[in-house]
Design an enzyme around this catalytic site. Structure first.
Site, mmCIF file in Angstrom:
data_model
loop_
_atom_site.group_PDB
_atom_site.id
_atom_site.type_symbol
_atom_site.label_atom_id
_atom_site.label_comp_id
_atom_site.label_asym_id
_atom_site.label_seq_id
_atom_site.Cartn_x
_atom_site.Cartn_y
_atom_site.Cartn_z
ATOM 1 N NE ARG A 57 -11.285 -1.412 3.342
ATOM 2 C CZ ARG A 57 -11.906 -1.654 4.504
ATOM 3 N NH1 ARG A 57 -13.081 -2.270 4.530
ATOM 4 N NH2 ARG A 57 -11.358 -1.290 5.643
ATOM 5 C CG ASP A 96 -2.221 4.824 5.008
ATOM 6 O OD1 ASP A 96 -2.082 3.700 5.528
ATOM 7 O OD2 ASP A 96 -3.316 5.256 4.595
ATOM 8 C CE LYS A 149 -3.483 2.429 2.860
ATOM 9 N NZ LYS A 149 -4.373 2.353 4.046
ATOM 10 C CD GLU A 175 -6.985 5.040 2.510
ATOM 11 O OE1 GLU A 175 -7.986 5.068 3.233
ATOM 12 O OE2 GLU A 175 -5.837 4.824 2.952
ATOM 13 C CE LYS A 207 -7.055 8.089 8.322
ATOM 14 N NZ LYS A 207 -7.697 6.954 8.980
ATOM 15 C CG ASP A 210 -10.330 7.005 6.785
ATOM 16 O OD1 ASP A 210 -9.243 7.002 6.150
ATOM 17 O OD2 ASP A 210 -10.410 7.122 8.016
ATOM 18 C CG ASP A 232 -5.867 7.577 4.915
ATOM 19 O OD1 ASP A 232 -6.776 8.238 4.366
ATOM 20 O OD2 ASP A 232 -6.056 6.505 5.520
HETATM 21 N N1 BES Z 1 -4.639 3.974 6.904
HETATM 22 C C1 BES Z 1 -5.807 3.659 7.640
HETATM 23 C C2 BES Z 1 -5.599 2.562 8.667
HETATM 24 C C3 BES Z 1 -4.873 2.944 9.912
HETATM 25 C C4 BES Z 1 -5.548 3.470 10.986
HETATM 26 C C5 BES Z 1 -3.537 2.718 10.036
HETATM 27 C C6 BES Z 1 -4.898 3.782 12.145
HETATM 28 C C7 BES Z 1 -2.867 3.033 11.196
HETATM 29 C C8 BES Z 1 -3.558 3.551 12.249
HETATM 30 C C9 BES Z 1 -6.914 3.186 6.712
HETATM 31 O O1 BES Z 1 -6.905 3.742 5.457
HETATM 32 C C10 BES Z 1 -8.202 3.540 7.355
HETATM 33 O O2 BES Z 1 -8.465 4.694 7.469
HETATM 34 N N2 BES Z 1 -8.955 2.538 7.764
HETATM 35 C C11 BES Z 1 -10.197 2.757 8.424
HETATM 36 C C12 BES Z 1 -11.222 1.827 7.815
HETATM 37 C C13 BES Z 1 -12.612 2.123 8.247
HETATM 38 C C14 BES Z 1 -13.091 3.419 7.631
HETATM 39 C C15 BES Z 1 -13.513 0.985 7.805
HETATM 40 C C16 BES Z 1 -10.007 2.460 9.903
HETATM 41 O O3 BES Z 1 -9.306 1.501 10.230
HETATM 42 O O4 BES Z 1 -10.523 3.209 10.716
HETATM 43 ZN ZN ZN Z 2 -5.137 4.430 4.770
HETATM 44 MN MN MN Z 3 -7.988 5.559 5.393
#
Ligand code: BES
Ligand code: ZN
Ligand code: MN
Length: 485
Positions: free
Chosen positions: A340, A277, A254, A338, A266, A336, A259
């Site tokens: 996947r 990220d 990735k 994104e 966020k 968010d 992000d």
């Molecule tokens: N890059 C984040 C995941 C992440 C979160 C990494 C905290 C490190 C610390 C990812 O893109 C994301 O935002 N995931 C969301 C998914 C949700 C919206 C289903 C998450 O984990 O909150």
């Molecule tokens: Zn992310």
């Molecule tokens: Mn995200």
């Protein structure tokens, strides 16, 4: 940093600092200083990463001797040796040392430990201070020797070289991952990959927005459209001169250079951390450098989908439906989620390029951090044989992996009447539904997904590692390719 092997008489060796292992519960007999006082006071216990620096030790030509606690001898595996080496380098930082010799006692002077030592030395000296104009340590350690007993052994020289290659690749990946998001745009990430490819003789192809549009990578492009920074699909290819193994390994990382969450933005607190990220993407680039130098017998393609997830005026909205490269349509419920989306197109593209086995790594979910903390990466798969191989590679590389479940029941949460899939599940089991989403694109191709959201970044320094990017799972990527059968 120079790391080399020497075979001296340790006591007559002239060096700034001689590092000797101090096992738990044992006393080093050869020392002429009154070490017994240290032992009796309980100051030296020999616990792993306990360091005692001694000046003017009679019987040794070294200026200083560092007793490096190595724990219980039966627990001193090569991962612990690597930690010890990194910890010793960090302990000696700022103490006016420019040159160090590690002495490995006969029992531990094997190839795996020499490799781990060389890797650990390099990993230990790395700091995230590239952009600091005033550095704290004016006299860095620039030369390290590993003193081993016995006669020359080709296996040990090769092991040293392996350890150095992986240590350098880890530090390259960490240098890239720590770059701030204003400097490390998707285009800049592609430039870093190009530089690695040029220097190590890898074939590289970077797909720009137009090519991705022609091909139909709608899932990735939907994420990219909120940013003024154009996306890039980075493809690095290693081909063995003589293949000794069947198959074609695809490593996918990735590469979200920042992000914000997009329109599903966020919270501001801690958002700066989302510059990491792309850490898994950096690990793929570093792994490809190491693979180019170590030359395994299997074909490896490294793919890094690179985008910035921003809430610009062209950004995708919750409710949008995009068509992925695979043809599957996806309803965006949360912008968010994104990672996947870009990985879906990268996985499909890897299959189009002929990869027979896939491993993707991603800082994919906060949920995996809730589940596993910062110790183990979460591993998901559709193929038990590849899983076994991955877990063994993780063990050999000293990177902790934990197998997490995939089940068709999770798929229920990703169903929507408006499209083939939606991009989020319900509140619980978020790491599993994210993995399930990816499985829909891996299909029948053997695939492992590694969620490194909790392990790719250290919030606080450890005795054996600076804060910031860890490089995980680079060493496991390389171990997997090197042991491919
Ligand atoms: N890059 C984040 C995941 C992440 C979160 C990494 C905290 C490190 C610390 C990812 O893109 C994301 O935002 N995931 C969301 C998914 C949700 C919206 C289903 C998450 O984990 O909150
Ligand atoms: Zn992310
Ligand atoms: Mn995200």
């Amino acid at each position: 940093m120079q790391v080399r092997l020497v075979r001296p008489n340790v006591s007559t060796l002239k060096t700034d600092v001689l590092v000797l292992l101090q096992a738990e519960g044992q006393k080093r007999p050869e020392m002429e200083v009154p070490l017994s006082a240290f032992y009796e006071a309980g100051e030296i216990k020999g616990k792993l990463l306990e360091f005692t620096l001694l000046h003017g030790v009679a019987g040794f030509a070294a200026t200083r001797v560092l007793l490096a606690g190595s724990g219980k001898p039966e627990k001193l595996d090569s991962a612990a040796v690597g930690k010890l080496a990194a910890g010793a380098m960090r302990f000696l930082k700022g103490k006016g040392v420019s040159e160090v010799t590690f002495a490995l006692d006969l029992d531990f002077a094997n190839a795996a430990n020499v490799a781990a030592l060389a890797q650990g030395v390099l990993v230990g000296v790395w700091e995230p201070d590239q952009l600091k104009t005033e550095k704290g340590d004016s006299k860095p350690i620039d030369s390290v020797a590993i003193a081993i007993p016995g006669s020359a052994d080709q296996g040990i020289e090769t092991a040293l070289e392996h350890g150095r290659i992986i240590g350098e690749a880890l530090n390259l990946a960490r240098d890239i991952a720590v770059e701030p998001p204003n400097a490390l745009t998707p285009a800049a990430l592609a430039d870093r990959a190009r530089a690695v490819a040029k220097e190590s003789g890898l074939f590289i192809d970077v797909l720009d927005q137009d090519r991705m549009r022609q091909m139909g990578m709608g899932a990735l492009l939907g994420v990219a459209q909120g940013s003024a920074e154009p996306p890039a699909m980075i493809v690095m290819q290693y081909r063995p001169e003589k293949a000794t193994a069947e198959g074609h390994l695809g490593l996918i990382g990735k590469g979200v250079t920042f992000d914000t969450g997009g329109i599903s933005i966020k919270p501001s607190e801690g958002m700066e951390k989302m510059k990491y990220d792309m850490a898994a993407g950096a690990a793929v680039i570093g792994a490809m450098q190491a693979i180019a130098r170590l030359k395994p017998g299997v074909a490896v393609t490294g793919i890094v989908p690179a985008v910035e997830n921003m809430p610009g005026s062209k950004a995708q909205r919750p409710g949008d439906i995009v068509k992925s490269l695979s043809g599957k349509t996806i309803e965006i419920l949360n912008t968010d989620a994104e990672g996947r989306l870009i990985l879906a197109d990268a996985i499909t593209y890897a299959k189009q390029l002929g990869c027979t086995h896939l491993v993707d790594a991603a800082t994919l979910t906060g949920a995996i951090v809730v589940a596993l903390g910062h110790t183990s990466s979460g591993v998901f798969t559709n193929n038990d044989a590849l899983l076994d191989h991955w877990m063994a590679a993780g063990k050999a590389a000293g990177e902790k992996m934990w197998h997490m479940p995939l089940d068709d029941e999770y798929l229920e949460q990703l169903k929507t009447v408006y499209a083939d899939l939606q991009n989020i599940g319900s509140r619980w089991g978020g790491a599993c539904t994210a993995a399930m989403f990816l499985r829909e694109f891996a299909g029948e191709t053997p695939w492992v997904h590694v969620d490194v959201a909790g392990t790719a970044w250290l919030d606080d320094a450890k005795p054996s590692m600076a804060k910031g990017p860890t490089g995980i799972p680079l060493a496991t990527f390389v171990s997997l390719a090197m042991d491919w059968k």
